[in-house]
Design a protein around this motif. Structure first.
Motif, PDB file in Angstrom:
ATOM      1  N   PRO A  59       0.823  -1.206   0.000  1.00 40.13           N
ATOM      2  CA  PRO A  59       0.000   0.000   0.000  1.00 40.13           C
ATOM      3  C   PRO A  59       0.855   1.252   0.000  1.00 40.13           C
ATOM      4  N   GLY A  60       0.376   2.288  -0.666  1.00 39.34           N
ATOM      5  CA  GLY A  60       1.092   3.550  -0.696  1.00 39.34           C
ATOM      6  C   GLY A  60       0.626   4.456   0.424  1.00 39.34           C
ATOM      7  N   VAL A  61       1.059   5.715   0.377  1.00 41.87           N
ATOM      8  CA  VAL A  61       0.637   6.705   1.350  1.00 41.87           C
ATOM      9  C   VAL A  61      -0.857   6.951   1.182  1.00 41.87           C
ATOM     10  N   ALA A  62      -1.588   7.083   2.306  1.00 38.03           N
ATOM     11  CA  ALA A  62      -3.029   7.301   2.245  1.00 38.03           C
ATOM     12  C   ALA A  62      -3.344   8.523   1.393  1.00 38.03           C
ATOM     13  N   GLY A  63      -4.282   8.371   0.463  1.00 36.93           N
ATOM     14  CA  GLY A  63      -4.689   9.472  -0.393  1.00 36.93           C
ATOM     15  C   GLY A  63      -3.782   9.721  -1.580  1.00 36.93           C
ATOM     16  N   SER A  64      -2.709   8.943  -1.711  1.00 37.59           N
ATOM     17  CA  SER A  64      -1.776   9.154  -2.808  1.00 37.59           C
ATOM     18  C   SER A  64      -2.152   8.309  -4.006  1.00 37.59           C
ATOM     19  N   SER A  82       2.147  13.776  -3.209  1.00 41.13           N
ATOM     20  CA  SER A  82       2.630  12.779  -2.251  1.00 41.13           C
ATOM     21  C   SER A  82       3.938  12.126  -2.668  1.00 41.13           C
ATOM     22  N   GLY A  83       4.357  12.346  -3.896  1.00 36.42           N
ATOM     23  CA  GLY A  83       5.637  11.805  -4.359  1.00 36.42           C
ATOM     24  C   GLY A  83       5.585  10.407  -4.929  1.00 36.42           C
ATOM     25  N   SER A  84       4.381   9.881  -5.174  1.00 36.83           N
ATOM     26  CA  SER A  84       4.269   8.495  -5.670  1.00 36.83           C
ATOM     27  C   SER A  84       4.994   8.305  -6.989  1.00 36.83           C
ATOM     28  N   ILE A  85       4.834   9.258  -7.913  1.00 40.40           N
ATOM     29  CA  ILE A  85       5.463   9.122  -9.229  1.00 40.40           C
ATOM     30  C   ILE A  85       6.974   9.263  -9.118  1.00 40.40           C
ATOM     31  N   TYR A  90      11.469  16.849  -7.883  1.00 34.93           N
ATOM     32  CA  TYR A  90      10.144  16.812  -7.272  1.00 34.93           C
ATOM     33  C   TYR A  90       9.739  18.268  -7.099  1.00 34.93           C
ATOM     34  N   SER A  91       8.683  18.692  -7.752  1.00 33.13           N
ATOM     35  CA  SER A  91       8.242  20.088  -7.637  1.00 33.13           C
ATOM     36  C   SER A  91       6.751  20.137  -7.353  1.00 33.13           C
ATOM     37  N   ASP A  92       6.374  20.976  -6.419  1.00 36.84           N
ATOM     38  CA  ASP A  92       4.964  21.196  -6.116  1.00 36.84           C
ATOM     39  C   ASP A  92       4.835  22.560  -5.445  1.00 36.84           C
ATOM     40  N   LEU A  93       3.882  23.336  -5.893  1.00 35.25           N
ATOM     41  CA  LEU A  93       3.690  24.687  -5.373  1.00 35.25           C
ATOM     42  C   LEU A  93       3.385  24.673  -3.877  1.00 35.25           C
ATOM     43  N   ALA A  94       2.871  23.551  -3.377  1.00 36.22           N
ATOM     44  CA  ALA A  94       2.474  23.471  -1.964  1.00 36.22           C
ATOM     45  C   ALA A  94       3.594  22.999  -1.041  1.00 36.22           C
ATOM     46  N   VAL A  95       4.812  22.785  -1.560  1.00 39.48           N
ATOM     47  CA  VAL A  95       5.921  22.380  -0.699  1.00 39.48           C
ATOM     48  C   VAL A  95       6.099  23.422   0.403  1.00 39.48           C
ATOM     49  N   HIS A 107      -0.082  20.793   4.866  1.00 41.27           N
ATOM     50  CA  HIS A 107      -0.779  19.605   4.355  1.00 41.27           C
ATOM     51  C   HIS A 107       0.066  18.766   3.419  1.00 41.27           C
ATOM     52  N   LEU A 108       1.256  19.235   3.034  1.00 40.15           N
ATOM     53  CA  LEU A 108       2.096  18.478   2.103  1.00 40.15           C
ATOM     54  C   LEU A 108       3.463  18.238   2.718  1.00 40.15           C
ATOM     55  N   GLN A 109       3.735  16.997   3.035  1.00 43.49           N
ATOM     56  CA  GLN A 109       5.023  16.599   3.581  1.00 43.49           C
ATOM     57  C   GLN A 109       5.799  15.827   2.519  1.00 43.49           C
ATOM     58  N   VAL A 110       6.934  16.349   2.109  1.00 45.18           N
ATOM     59  CA  VAL A 110       7.763  15.652   1.123  1.00 45.18           C
ATOM     60  C   VAL A 110       8.322  14.391   1.777  1.00 45.18           C
ATOM     61  N   PRO A 111       8.130  13.218   1.147  1.00 42.26           N
ATOM     62  CA  PRO A 111       8.629  11.973   1.745  1.00 42.26           C
ATOM     63  C   PRO A 111      10.121  12.040   2.034  1.00 42.26           C
TER      64      PRO A 111
END
Length: 338
Positions: free
Chosen positions: A159-164, A192-195, A209-214, A218-222
């Motif tokens: 299983p991956g991270v919940a919601g990912s 969530s970093g799945s890809i 890994y880029s995301d505007l919400a870093v 609510h967004l924790q980089v693995p």
């Protein structure tokens, strides 16, 4: 050798494409929305390591479809009268399972005992109903005229991270990008970093890994992404990507906002045009590749934008993601004239 594989429903087209990349001489015998029977020249150990399969089995014996009880009795006869269990390696313990149309079934005691006694005699192994050894499965499918006696090769998807995004789908999307050991990889909507994790599981040059919400709560980089020296973490707008040099990225695999369940500051058509223009700028002009996971409705919008971004759409697969109709669009740079 013949194999039976199970996967999450409606990922079949992506699974078949990946099998043809990962294994030798793949020939599909039959398939449905969540299962596939295929032949391949590859060794079972290679099939067992395919992380996008929910379960994989090597097919040891085949009979015409019948009741599970009758199938167990016939396979018991085959186990004793044929060499089907030779070459299985050292087997010290085993258990048996029965699955028909994806549902686990019990066998009448007499038929179960007969099959398990035949396996024990042929292998010299002891029965262990709790598991931990080799699993032999009797498998039937509604739309297949045969039933199969199989050895299970895998233990299922972790299983991956919940919601990912599921690890299996992330792996399939990365495989669809034709990954190469020297790739400079980017996921500009990494979440969530799945890809990114799926890409890190294969050889690569550098990754972003880029995301505007870093940086937002609510967004924790693995941690495994932050720790990698060849992975850069950015908090940038995917429509601009100011830190990414023009033409420096060889592949993008991403799951952008679909415009249906995510709030956007602009209408989706405008968002999609700006997104594709941004990808056009950062992708390598000769070998750039792009894979997009979108809602079915959003894919209708992006479908027309690939040529304007100097990209050709090679494949489009229809699938379901958490019950929602989706499309995986796969393409690359337009071939150079002359």
């Amino acid at each position: 050798m013949r194999y039976f594989a199970q996967f999450r429903a409606w990922l079949g087209e992506l699974v078949i494409d990946s099998l043809r990349r990962d294994l030798s001489s793949v020939k599909v015998v039959s398939s449905d929305e969540s299962g596939l029977i295929f032949d391949s020249g590859s060794d079972p150990s290679k099939v067992a390591n395919l992380g996008y399969l929910k379960n994989a089995f090597s097919v040891l014996g085949t009979i015409r479809q019948s009741s599970a009880q009758r199938a167990a009795e016939q396979f018991a006869e085959q186990v004793l009268s044929t060499p089907m269990l030779r070459g299985q390696g050292r087997v010290t313990s085993f258990r048996t399972m029965v699955s028909v149309d994806g549902r686990l079934l019990g066998l009448p005691r007499r038929a179960k005992t007969r099959l398990e006694s035949a396996i024990a005699k042929a292998t010299g192994a002891r029965l262990n109903p709790r598991g931990g050894g080799v699993e032999y499965w009797l498998i039937g499918r509604r739309d297949v005229e045969s039933m199969f006696f199989c050895q299970r090769l895998t233990t299922g998807i972790k299983p991956g991270v919940a919601g990912s995004l599921g690890a299996d789908l992330a792996t399939l999307l990365v495989r669809a990008s034709d990954p190469r050991p020297d790739d400079v990889f980017l996921d500009p909507f990494a979440g969530s970093g799945s890809i990114v994790r799926a890409r890190m599981a294969l050889p690569y040059g550098r990754a972003t890994y880029s995301d505007l919400a870093v940086g937002e709560p609510h967004l924790q980089v693995p941690p495994e992404i932050r720790r990698r020296s060849r992975v850069t973490v950015l908090a940038e707008d995917a429509l601009e990507l100011p830190s990414i040099s023009t033409g420096s990225v060889s592949s993008i695999v991403t799951d952008p906002p679909w415009g249906e369940y995510d709030g956007l500051d602009v209408d989706f058509a405008t968002f999609a045009r700006r997104m594709m223009a941004s990808f056009d700028r950062v992708l390598d002009p000769q070998r750039g590749r792009l894979v997009l996971l979108l809602s079915r409705r959003a894919a209708e919008v992006t479908h027309a934008l690939w040529p304007s971004a100097n990209l050709t759409l090679v494949q489009s697969h229809q699938l379901l993601v958490n019950g929602h109709p989706a499309s995986a669009q796969i393409g690359r740079r337009l071939p150079r004239a002359g």
